[in-house]
Design a protein around this motif. Structure first.
Motif, PDB file in Angstrom:
ATOM      1  N   SER A 155      79.173  -3.284  97.218  1.00  0.00           N
ATOM      2  CA  SER A 155      80.109  -2.333  96.619  1.00  0.00           C
ATOM      3  C   SER A 155      79.507  -1.627  95.418  1.00  0.00           C
ATOM      4  N   VAL A 156      78.313  -2.035  95.007  1.00  0.00           N
ATOM      5  CA  VAL A 156      77.759  -1.529  93.758  1.00  0.00           C
ATOM      6  C   VAL A 156      77.192  -0.121  93.883  1.00  0.00           C
ATOM      7  N   ALA A 157      76.788   0.261  95.103  1.00  0.00           N
ATOM      8  CA  ALA A 157      76.110   1.555  95.240  1.00  0.00           C
ATOM      9  C   ALA A 157      76.403   2.154  96.601  1.00  0.00           C
ATOM     10  N   ALA A 158      76.308   3.465  96.693  1.00  0.00           N
ATOM     11  CA  ALA A 158      76.552   4.173  97.951  1.00  0.00           C
ATOM     12  C   ALA A 158      75.269   4.842  98.414  1.00  0.00           C
ATOM     13  N   ALA A 159      75.219   5.146  99.703  1.00  0.00           N
ATOM     14  CA  ALA A 159      74.043   5.830 100.241  1.00  0.00           C
ATOM     15  C   ALA A 159      73.796   7.088  99.429  1.00  0.00           C
ATOM     16  N   GLY A 160      72.556   7.315  99.059  1.00  0.00           N
ATOM     17  CA  GLY A 160      72.214   8.478  98.261  1.00  0.00           C
ATOM     18  C   GLY A 160      71.956   8.146  96.800  1.00  0.00           C
ATOM     19  N   ASP A 161      72.434   6.994  96.368  1.00  0.00           N
ATOM     20  CA  ASP A 161      72.238   6.620  94.962  1.00  0.00           C
ATOM     21  C   ASP A 161      70.795   6.181  94.690  1.00  0.00           C
ATOM     22  N   PHE A 162      70.390   6.357  93.412  1.00  0.00           N
ATOM     23  CA  PHE A 162      69.175   5.690  92.942  1.00  0.00           C
ATOM     24  C   PHE A 162      69.567   4.252  92.603  1.00  0.00           C
ATOM     25  N   VAL A 163      68.794   3.287  93.078  1.00  0.00           N
ATOM     26  CA  VAL A 163      69.123   1.890  92.783  1.00  0.00           C
ATOM     27  C   VAL A 163      67.890   1.155  92.272  1.00  0.00           C
ATOM     28  N   ARG A 164      68.133   0.313  91.284  1.00  0.00           N
ATOM     29  CA  ARG A 164      67.054  -0.536  90.768  1.00  0.00           C
ATOM     30  C   ARG A 164      67.109  -1.832  91.552  1.00  0.00           C
ATOM     31  N   ILE A 165      66.005  -2.209  92.166  1.00  0.00           N
ATOM     32  CA  ILE A 165      65.945  -3.358  93.070  1.00  0.00           C
ATOM     33  C   ILE A 165      65.117  -4.470  92.429  1.00  0.00           C
ATOM     34  N   THR A 166      65.658  -5.675  92.509  1.00  0.00           N
ATOM     35  CA  THR A 166      64.852  -6.850  92.175  1.00  0.00           C
ATOM     36  C   THR A 166      64.795  -7.719  93.421  1.00  0.00           C
TER      37      THR A 166
END
Lengths: 317, 317, 317, 317, 317, 317
Positions: free
Chosen positions: F60-71
Motif C-alpha cells: 500500500s506504500v507506493a503505486a506503479a509509476g512512483d520512485f521508490v527507495r528499495i532495501t
C-alpha cells in the motif's frame, strides 16, 4: 561418416561426431567465470550445447558456420537435452558429406538433371538451345544449380530443391504449352530454367540454408539478369528481341509489382511462367506442410503465411 | 434468315431486317412533338435509330430486349450512321436464329460437349460419375450450359464461352493431375465442371449478355451450390464427405476471401482448381484482347483491368 | 528552321512547315472513297489533319514517328481547327531541330552537365570516381543522358529532364550527407546518378516521349543494372562489396516491393536515395502541375494520380 | 453433478470429477518409459495433467473430445498446478451437464428464444412468417440454435451466443426499421435470423467450441443457403423474388467481397443487416474484452485483432 | 421572386431573371473578336450562355459566384439550349432567396432544429447540456448549422443536410443507447452533434456547395476541435475528462486511420457514433441514388464510389 | 545520487537505492500466503522483484509509476536475477535526478535548444517569429519540450528526443529550402517545430515513456492544433491565411489519410515537411536499431515494423 544425429541423441550418451556450429556465444556465470553456449545442428535438427572448461580456447577455435567435431556427453537442462562439450575442433568441409548436415531432396539429383538436359535438347530455337548449353557447360554453375534450394522456407527449402522445382515446372510447362496452341514452347521452357537461376547465388547452402549477402542486397531477379548477360555474351548473334523477352520473363515472374516484380507479365509466355511457378511452389509447399504433421488429424495446424488450416481428409467418413 | 448486319449498313441504303431492341426512349423536340430514340443491335454491333412518325404506336409495340423487325433507311447524324425507322414489329424469338444476335464461340458446341462428356465417362469414382450424369441427363440444364457465356467481359464473354472454358480447364486439369501423383483426378474434374455451373443462371444471354437479377443478387457461387444440392438428391447414397469437398471447391475457387470466396482453398485439389481457372481465363482474355486490336503495332492499347499493355511482338526486329 | 507552331495556327491560314506525324490512319467515306486522317504535332501541341486527295501516295510516303513537311491550309471541323493536307514529304531528322518538336527543360543542358561532372570529380573513393568517369567518357551515353526525360508524365517529362532531376538530386544529396555525419557521401552520389541511368533506354525521345519496347518489357531497373555491369568491367579491380551496394541502390530505389523494387532499401544510403528521389520528383511534378494551370484560382484542378487539389494561395486574403 | 472446477483446484487436493479431455499425447521419459500428457478442461478453464502408470490402458480408453471421469490428485510442476491422473474412464455425454464444460451466455436461453419467437409472430408477410415457423418447428434445429455460439473468439463465443446475438440484433433491427420509414421490417427481421443460421453447423460445441469440418470447408454462408432451401421447400408457393432477397442477405452480410461475401449488399435492408451485425458483434466483443481485464487500469491491454487499447475510464479524475 | 428556372427554359423564349454566375470565361472568335462564355445555374440545374456584345463591360461587371440578373433569350447550339445574354447586372444577395439557387432538404428546417434542441434539453449531464446550450445560443453558429450541407456529394449534399443528418443520427443514437444498457447516452448524443460541427466551415454553401479554402486545408475534424474549444471556454469548470472524450469522438468518428481519423474509436460510445454515422449516411446516400434514377428499371446504374448496382425491386415479379 | 543501476547488479549483492516501480501485483502462494511481485527499472533496464514479508504494508506504500527507495538483496530465480525486497519507501520526485531513470539523448539539451531558438530568430515573417516567440516564452512549455521523447519506440524514443528530432529537421529544412527556390522557408521552419508540438502532452515521460490518457484518446495532431490556437491568441493580428497553412501542416504531416492525417499535404511546404519528418525519423530509427545490435554481424536481426534486415557492412570483405 557421420553416425550420431541430433534426432537420435539421448540423455546420458557420449557424443563424438561432427556437427555444424550454427551459433556461438560467450556468456558469464554469476560467479564471474565465462562459459560458451553453442547451437549444434545437422540435417535432422538442432540442439543447444554448453562448454564450461577451456572456454577461451574453444571460443576461438571455430566460427559460426564451421563444421566442428565435438567430444562430450548429453545431459538435460530444464527438461531439454543439452550437449556438454569437452573438446571441439574444426573439420575440413572436404572431409564431410554435406548431405548429412542439410535437408535434401528425396529424389535422385543426377537423374533429375539428366532429364532436364534432355528436355532442353528437344528445343528447336537454336539461340535458346545454345544459351542453355552455355549454362549447362559451365561446371561451376551446374554444381551450384544441383545443390541450391529454391527457398529458405515455404517450398523446396532443401538441397536440390531448385533443380527439383525447375524440372517439375519444365514438365508442367511442356504439357501446358501443348494444350494451348500458339505458345512459344522453347521460350517458355527457357524462362522456366532462367527465372530462378539467380537463386544459386541468392542463398548460402554450404552448412545451413540462409540468404547470402548478395542475395539480401540484390535478390535473385537482379542476379539472374546478370548471369543471363554473362552467358548471352558466349552465344554469337543472340537476337536482341529474344534477349529482351527472356529478361522480361525473369523480371516479371513474381506476377505483379506488389510482389517485387519491376514489370508485370506482358506476354502469354510470361503469364504462363508466373502461374506455373505459383502452382509448383504452392503444391510442393502445401504437401510438405501436410506431411510434416502427424497423420492423425483431419486438419493441419494453422499455416501462418497462407492463413488457413489445410485438410488432409477424414479417411472413409 | 437475317441478311443485313449492323457492321455492313451504309448511308442511304434501305433497311428491312430483324434486330434486338437494346434500348428505347421517348424524347421531345423543341417544338413540343415527341419522337423515339432507339438502339438496335445484332452480333456485329449496335447502331442508334430514330422514329419521327407514328411515335405513339411504335413506342408501345415493343420493349427493350425484344427482337424487332425494322423497316426504314440509313441516314447520317453528326457524322455517324443512324437508322430512320418507319415501321417496327415484334418478332417471335422462335423464328429468329439467336446466333445472329450475340457473339459466339468459334468452336463447334456439340463437339466440345461430346468431348467433355467422354472425359467424365472415364471417371472411376461412382458417385461423382453418377452426379455428373445427373447434370448431363437434365436436358434443360444441358441446353443452358451449351449457350452460357463464362463472363460478361474479360474472358469467354460469348455464347458457348462457359462450355469452351470448362472443356479447356478439364483437359488442362487432366494433364496437371497426371503430373502430380496423388491428386484426386476425379474430384478435380468434377470441380472443374461444377465451380462455374451457377453461371447458367447468373447471366441472361437470350438477346444480350448481362447479369440476371438472380446473378446480381446471389452470384454464381450460391447458385452453383443450390444446383449441386438439387442433383445430389438424385444420387442415392452420395457420400457426405464428397459433398463437402465439392462444395468447398465451388466456395473457394476465387482463391481468397478478398476475391469473394467465403473460404480459401484448403485442399490440393481446390488449390489446383483455382489456378487452372486463373490460367484458362487469363490466357483466353489476353489473347482475345490482343486479337481485337489491329496487327500493326507491337503493343496493345492499355488494358484497364489488368493495368498494362500487352506485347504481340515486333516480327523479326 | 521551323516557324509555324501548332499553338499559333489560325483558321484560314496556309501551312508550310515540318511536324511530327504522330498518327496516321486510312478511313473510308460513305461514298466509298478513301481518305487519310493524321495527327500532327510539335513541342507546342498536336492537331488533327485530313487528306482527301492523293490518298494512296500520301499514305505510303511516311510512317508514324517521322518528321514530315506539310503543305496545306487550316480549316475548321466541328468547332476545332483541322489541317487540310495537300502535300506531305518525309524530312531527314538531321535537318530538323529536335528541340522544336518536343518539350524541353528550361535550363542549360551543358551547364547542368558540367556542374554534375564537377561534383563527381570531388569524390574521394577511387573506384567510384573511376566508374563515373567510365560513364561520362562514353560519348554515346552522354548524348542520350543529356536528352532523356525522367518520366513520360508526372515529373521531369521533357527533354533534359533526367539530367535536371539527377543534378538536383545530387545537390540535395550533398547537403543531406553533410547534415548526417557517417553517411558515405560518395556512394550516395554514385547512387543518385546510377539509380535512373536505365531511363536513357527505357524511353524513346527522338520525336515523341514514350516507353521503348525494351523499357516496357524490362524497365529501367534491369536496364540500369546491365549498364552498370558494362561499365564496371572497364574499371580494374572494382570491389565486389561496392558493386553489390550500388546494385542494391538501383534495385531498391522505389522504396518498397509494392512499388516494383525487388528489395527494399537496407542501408542508410539506400534509404536516403529513395527519399531524395521522392522529394525531387514530387516537388518538380507538383510545381509543374500548379504552373500548368491559370493563375487565377487559389486551387489547382484535381490531380488524379496524387488524389487531391493543390493550393497555390489566395494572395493577401 | 460436477463439483470440482478447474479454477478452484489447489495443490495437494484430491480430484474426483468429470472433465473434457481436450488433448492427449503419448510421451517418452529419458529412461525409455512411456507416459501420458493430457489437457483437461471445463467451463472455468484448462489444466495440464500427467499419467505415469497404466499408460497403455489409460491411453486407449478415451479420445480427445470425450468427457472423462478423472481420479487423481493435484501437484505442482514448474510453478504451475498439474493433475496426476490415477484412473480415467469415459463418461456418457448424456450423463453430464454440458453447461458445466463450456462457457455459456449469462442470460436465460428459453426466455430469449420465446422473445425471439414472439417477435416473428408479429410479422405481416405470410411467406416469411411461414418460413420462420418452419425453422422454429424443427426441434432438432431449435435445439442446436439454442446452443450454438456465434463465433469461436471475438464476440458471443459461448453456448447460447448465437441466440443472444440474433435476439439483440432483432430488437435493434426493429428500432432501426421504425426509424427509417420505407424499410421492409419483415424482410430485415428474417435476414437477422437467417444470416448466421449456418453457424449451428459451422461450429462444434458439444465439448469445446471449434470449427466443424463442414464449417472449415464450406463456411456458414454456404451452410445457411442450404438450410434456407430445405425450409423453403416446406412453404407452398414461396415467392421466388423473396427467396432471392433472403439469399442476397445471407450472401452479402459480411458487407464486402474482401470480407468473404460473394456479393456486397445491394438493397437498403441488406445494408442495414450488415451494419446491425457489425454493431452488435463489436459492442459485445469490446465489452467482453474490457470485462475480462481487471478493473484497476484506465486502459485494457492491446487488442491484437482490433489494433488498439480500449478505454474504460479513469473514474472521477 | 425567381420565376424562370433552368429546367423549364425552352428554345425561343425570352429570359429575364436571376441566376448564379457559376463560371465566366473570355474567348476569342476566329475573326479576332472577343466574346464571353458563361455558366448560369439555379437549384434546378445549369446551362451554358454566351454574350456576343458589350463583352468588355459584361466581363467586368460580375465574378464567378455572384448572383446576376440576366436579360436575353434562349437559343440552341449543337443540339443543346444556350442563353444569349444581352444584359447582366449583379444582384445583391440579400435581395434573393438562396433556396432558389441551391438544392435543399425536403424537411422543415425549423421543426428539425426544434426537435434537436428538445432532445438536448433531456440530457442529464450538466456540463454537456451547458456545452450544447453554448452552441445553440450562438446565433451565427445556428444560422450556419441550419444551412450547411453534410457533404459535397454522396449523402445529405443539400442545404439543411447537416441538420437533417444530425437529427436522424440523434434519434437513432437514442434508440440504440436504450437498447444497450450502460451506454452513456448524453455523451453519445453530444458526440452526434459535435462530430460534424466543423462542416459549417468546411463547406461554402452561399451560392454553390463546394469545399471552402479552410475546408480543403484543414478539414472538418480540425475545425470541429477548434469550435469545441471555443465553446468549452464558455462553460465554467468543464471537466477535463469529458473534454478529452468529446475530442476523442470527433477525432475517431471516421472509424479507422485509413479513413483519415488520427485515432480509431476506443470507447463504446465512440464505436457506436462511428456506426450510426455510417448507417445514416449510407441509407440517405443510397436512397437518394435510387430516387435520382427513373422508376422503370429494377436496378440503378453502377454506383462508382460504392462499386455496385442497387436493386429497387421488380414489383410483383 | 543514484549509484546502483539495474545493468550492473549481480547475484548476492545488497541493494539500497532508488528505482521506478514500473509494476506491482499481489499474488498468492500455494499455501495461501500473499506476496508481492514487482518490476523495478531505471535508465539501464528493468528487473523483477519480490517481497515475501510485510506484504500488506509494502503493497500500500507506493503505486506503479512512483520512485521508490528499495532495501534488499539480489537473488536468482529460474536462471534470472531477482531482487528480494525488504523495505520500500516512496521517494519525492524532486529529490531524484530524472535522467537516472529514463534513457536520454546523448546531446546537450540546452545547446540544442539555443541553436533552435537562434534559427527562429532569423525568420523574416513577423507573425511567424512572434508565434514561435510565444511558444518559447512559455517556460512550462519549454520545460516539457526539452524533455519530451519523439516516440515511444522506433525513433528518438528517449528524453530530449523531440527536441533533437526538431532541431535536426530544422537544419535539414533550411538546407532543402535553400536548394529549391520559391519555398517559403519561414513557414516550413514553423511547420517543423509545430507539427509534433502535441507530443509534449501525448506522452508521459516522468518515470517511464508511454502514451498519456490524452495522447491515446486524442493524439498529437489534435493536441498540437489546440496548443497552436492558444499561442495564436497571444499574437495580435495573426493572419488567418497563415493560421490555416500552419494547421494544414500539422494536420497533413503524416503524408496521407491512411497514416492518420485527416488531409494529405496540399502545398509544397507541407509536402517537404512530410518528407523531412520521414527522413529524420527513419535515419535515426535505423541507426539506433543498427547500434543496438552487436558489431559482429554484417546484418541486423529482422526489423519487424520495417520488414527487413539492415546491412551494416562486412568490413573489407
Amino acid at each position: 561418416m557421420k553416425k550420431q544425429f541430433v534426432e537420435s541423441l539421448t540423455a546420458g550418451s557420449r557424443v563424438e561426431d561432427t556437427f555444424v556450429l550454427a551459433e556461438k556465444r560467450l556468456a558469464r556465470k554469476k560467479d564471474g567465470a565465462d562459459y560458451l553456449t553453442l547451437q549444434l545442428s545437422d540435417r535432422t535438427g538442432s540442439l543447444s550445447a554448453v562448454a564450461w572448461d577451456n572456454v577461451e580456447k574453444l571460443g576461438s577455435v571455430a566460427a559460426a558456420g564451421d563444421f566442428v567435431r565435438i567430444t562430450g556427453s548429453v545431459g538435460e537442462y530444464r527438461g531439454a537435452l543439452q550437449i556438454i562439450v569437452k573438446e571441439m575442433t574444426v573439420e575440413d568441409p572436404s572431409s564431410v558429406a554435406a548431405a548429412d548436415f542439410l535437408p535434401a531432396t528425396g529424389q535422385d539429383v543426377d537423374q533429375m538433371f539428366d532429364r532436364l538436359v534432355r528436355m532442353f535438347q528437344t528445343m528447336e530455337t537454336p539461340p535458346l538451345r545454345d544459351l542453355l548449353t552455355a549454362f549447362f557447360a559451365d561446371a561451376d554453375f551446374v554444381e551450384r544449380f544441383k545443390k541450391a534450394p529454391a527457398a529458405k522456407m515455404m517450398h523446396h527449402a532443401y538441397i536440390g530443391g531448385l533443380l527439383e522445382h525447375c524440372l517439375s515446372m519444365a514438365l508442367l510447362a511442356d504439357r501446358i504449352a501443348r494444350h494451348y496452341g500458339g505458345v512459344d514452347r522453347d521460350r517458355l521452357l527457357a524462362g522456366v530454367v532462367l527465372h530462378d537461376v539467380g537463386k544459386v547465388r541468392e542463398f548460402d547452402y554450404q552448412h545451413r540454408i540462409d540468404y547470402s549477402d548478395e542475395g539480401r542486397l540484390v535478390g535473385h531477379i537482379a542476379i539472374g539478369l546478370e548471369m543471363l548477360d554473362e552467358k548471352i555474351r558466349l552465344v554469337d548473334g543472340f537476337p536482341e528481341e529474344e534477349r529482351r523477352l527472356l529478361k522480361h520473363m525473369i523480371v516479371s515472374h513474381h506476377g505483379a509489382m506488389e510482389y517485387g516484380s519491376p514489370e508485370p507479365p506482358k506476354t502469354v509466355e510470361a503469364v504462363l511462367l508466373h502461374y506455373i511457378d505459383e502452382i509448383d511452389s504452392k503444391v510442393n509447399g502445401i504437401r510438405e506442410f501436410i506431411a510434416a504433421q502427424g497423420a492423425e488429424d483431419a486438419w493441419t495446424p494453422y499455416h501462418r503465411v497462407l492463413g488457413r488450416h489445410f485438410y488432409r481428409g477424414s479417411g472413409g467418413k
